[in-house]
Scaffold this motif. Structure first.
Motif, PDB file in Angstrom:
ATOM      1  N   VAL A 238      33.487  44.403  44.052  1.00 42.50           N
ATOM      2  CA  VAL A 238      34.128  43.512  45.416  1.00 42.50           C
ATOM      3  C   VAL A 238      34.664  42.405  44.586  1.00 42.50           C
ATOM      4  CG1 VAL A 238      33.782  42.200  47.266  1.00 42.50           C
ATOM      5  CG2 VAL A 238      31.969  44.181  46.814  1.00 42.50           C
ATOM      6  N   ILE A 239      33.849  41.832  43.502  1.00 39.42           N
ATOM      7  CA  ILE A 239      34.946  40.421  43.201  1.00 39.42           C
ATOM      8  C   ILE A 239      36.034  40.857  42.135  1.00 39.42           C
ATOM      9  CG2 ILE A 239      35.165  39.208  40.914  1.00 39.42           C
ATOM     10  CD1 ILE A 239      31.991  38.888  41.081  1.00 39.42           C
ATOM     11  N   GLY A 240      36.248  42.275  41.782  1.00 35.87           N
ATOM     12  CA  GLY A 240      37.761  42.998  41.528  1.00 35.87           C
ATOM     13  C   GLY A 240      38.451  43.749  42.600  1.00 35.87           C
ATOM     14  N   PHE A 241      38.142  43.606  43.698  1.00 35.60           N
ATOM     15  CA  PHE A 241      38.783  43.788  44.173  1.00 35.60           C
ATOM     16  C   PHE A 241      39.235  42.356  45.150  1.00 35.60           C
ATOM     17  CE2 PHE A 241      39.124  44.435  49.034  1.00 35.60           C
ATOM     18  CZ  PHE A 241      39.866  45.276  49.125  1.00 35.60           C
ATOM     19  N   ILE A 242      38.678  42.092  45.821  1.00 36.68           N
ATOM     20  CA  ILE A 242      39.292  40.750  46.619  1.00 36.68           C
ATOM     21  C   ILE A 242      40.006  40.211  45.217  1.00 36.68           C
ATOM     22  CG2 ILE A 242      38.778  38.172  46.750  1.00 36.68           C
ATOM     23  CD1 ILE A 242      35.892  39.409  47.658  1.00 36.68           C
ATOM     24  N   ILE A 243      39.687  39.808  44.143  1.00 36.73           N
ATOM     25  CA  ILE A 243      40.639  39.226  42.589  1.00 36.73           C
ATOM     26  C   ILE A 243      41.952  40.564  43.167  1.00 36.73           C
ATOM     27  CG2 ILE A 243      41.903  39.092  40.784  1.00 36.73           C
ATOM     28  CD1 ILE A 243      38.924  38.295  40.096  1.00 36.73           C
ATOM     29  N   ALA A 244      42.243  41.580  43.577  1.00 30.93           N
ATOM     30  CA  ALA A 244      43.026  42.302  43.585  1.00 30.93           C
ATOM     31  C   ALA A 244      44.337  41.891  44.385  1.00 30.93           C
ATOM     32  CB  ALA A 244      43.068  44.499  42.758  1.00 30.93           C
ATOM     33  N   LEU A 245      43.849  42.236  45.888  1.00 31.24           N
ATOM     34  CA  LEU A 245      43.942  41.681  47.269  1.00 31.24           C
ATOM     35  C   LEU A 245      44.726  40.274  46.767  1.00 31.24           C
ATOM     36  CD1 LEU A 245      44.388  43.673  49.432  1.00 31.24           C
ATOM     37  CD2 LEU A 245      42.479  42.104  50.232  1.00 31.24           C
ATOM     38  N   LEU A 246      43.979  39.225  46.169  1.00 30.71           N
ATOM     39  CA  LEU A 246      44.693  38.057  46.145  1.00 30.71           C
ATOM     40  C   LEU A 246      45.822  37.956  45.398  1.00 30.71           C
ATOM     41  CD1 LEU A 246      41.588  36.006  45.915  1.00 30.71           C
ATOM     42  CD2 LEU A 246      42.983  36.095  47.648  1.00 30.71           C
ATOM     43  N   SER A 247      46.009  38.727  44.497  1.00 29.75           N
ATOM     44  CA  SER A 247      46.940  39.181  43.845  1.00 29.75           C
ATOM     45  C   SER A 247      48.616  39.846  44.598  1.00 29.75           C
ATOM     46  CB  SER A 247      47.080  39.451  42.244  1.00 29.75           C
ATOM     47  OG  SER A 247      46.529  41.216  42.146  1.00 29.75           O
ATOM     48  N   GLN A 248      47.885  40.266  45.034  1.00 34.18           N
ATOM     49  CA  GLN A 248      48.898  41.420  45.761  1.00 34.18           C
ATOM     50  C   GLN A 248      49.731  40.175  46.677  1.00 34.18           C
ATOM     51  OE1 GLN A 248      47.956  45.296  47.032  1.00 34.18           O
ATOM     52  NE2 GLN A 248      47.828  45.883  45.420  1.00 34.18           N
ATOM     53  N   VAL A 249      48.140  39.984  47.728  1.00 28.83           N
ATOM     54  CA  VAL A 249      48.894  38.476  48.660  1.00 28.83           C
ATOM     55  C   VAL A 249      50.281  37.069  48.461  1.00 28.83           C
ATOM     56  CG1 VAL A 249      48.006  37.240  50.157  1.00 28.83           C
ATOM     57  CG2 VAL A 249      47.207  39.059  50.139  1.00 28.83           C
ATOM     58  N   ILE A 250      49.766  36.804  47.251  1.00 29.29           N
ATOM     59  CA  ILE A 250      50.278  35.372  46.235  1.00 29.29           C
ATOM     60  C   ILE A 250      51.686  35.903  45.787  1.00 29.29           C
ATOM     61  CG2 ILE A 250      49.503  33.961  44.801  1.00 29.29           C
ATOM     62  CD1 ILE A 250      47.155  34.215  44.789  1.00 29.29           C
ATOM     63  N   PHE A 251      51.217  37.234  45.101  1.00 33.45           N
ATOM     64  CA  PHE A 251      53.033  37.322  44.429  1.00 33.45           C
ATOM     65  C   PHE A 251      54.147  38.452  44.618  1.00 33.45           C
ATOM     66  CE2 PHE A 251      49.364  37.500  40.702  1.00 33.45           C
ATOM     67  CZ  PHE A 251      50.412  35.983  40.015  1.00 33.45           C
ATOM     68  N   TYR A 252      53.295  39.421  45.980  1.00 30.23           N
ATOM     69  CA  TYR A 252      54.233  39.666  46.924  1.00 30.23           C
ATOM     70  C   TYR A 252      54.662  39.419  48.654  1.00 30.23           C
ATOM     71  CZ  TYR A 252      53.947  43.175  43.246  1.00 30.23           C
ATOM     72  OH  TYR A 252      53.590  44.039  41.754  1.00 30.23           O
ATOM     73  N   SER A 253      54.429  38.266  48.366  1.00 30.08           N
ATOM     74  CA  SER A 253      54.769  37.839  50.010  1.00 30.08           C
ATOM     75  C   SER A 253      55.860  36.817  49.559  1.00 30.08           C
ATOM     76  CB  SER A 253      53.494  36.292  50.456  1.00 30.08           C
ATOM     77  OG  SER A 253      52.534  36.825  50.121  1.00 30.08           O
TER      78      SER A 253
END
Length: 61
Positions: A46-61
């Motif tokens: 879950v922690i890894g999924f949240i980090i991956a999700l946040l990195s996609q939101v931050i870098f691809y927004s």
């Protein structure tokens, strides 16, 4: 690294000691360890999924 008869004998004595004092876990202990391990794997996932999700939101927004 120097390997001689004494060091091999000492290692084998330590292995024998560990095998003598160790025991097979009973059913309840096995279930408890399995549950704790499973919960740990889920939490790390879950922690890894949240980090991956946040990195996609931050870098691809």
């Amino acid at each position: 690294m120097n390997i001689n008869k004494e060091s091999v004998r000492g290692f084998l004595k330590q292995c024998e000691r560990v095998l003598r004092i160790s025991k097979k876990p009973d059913n309840e202990e096995y279930k408890t360890v399995s549950k704790v391990t499973g919960i740990g794997i889920i939490i790390i996932g879950v922690i890894g999924f949240i980090i991956a999700l946040l990195s996609q939101v931050i870098f691809y927004s």
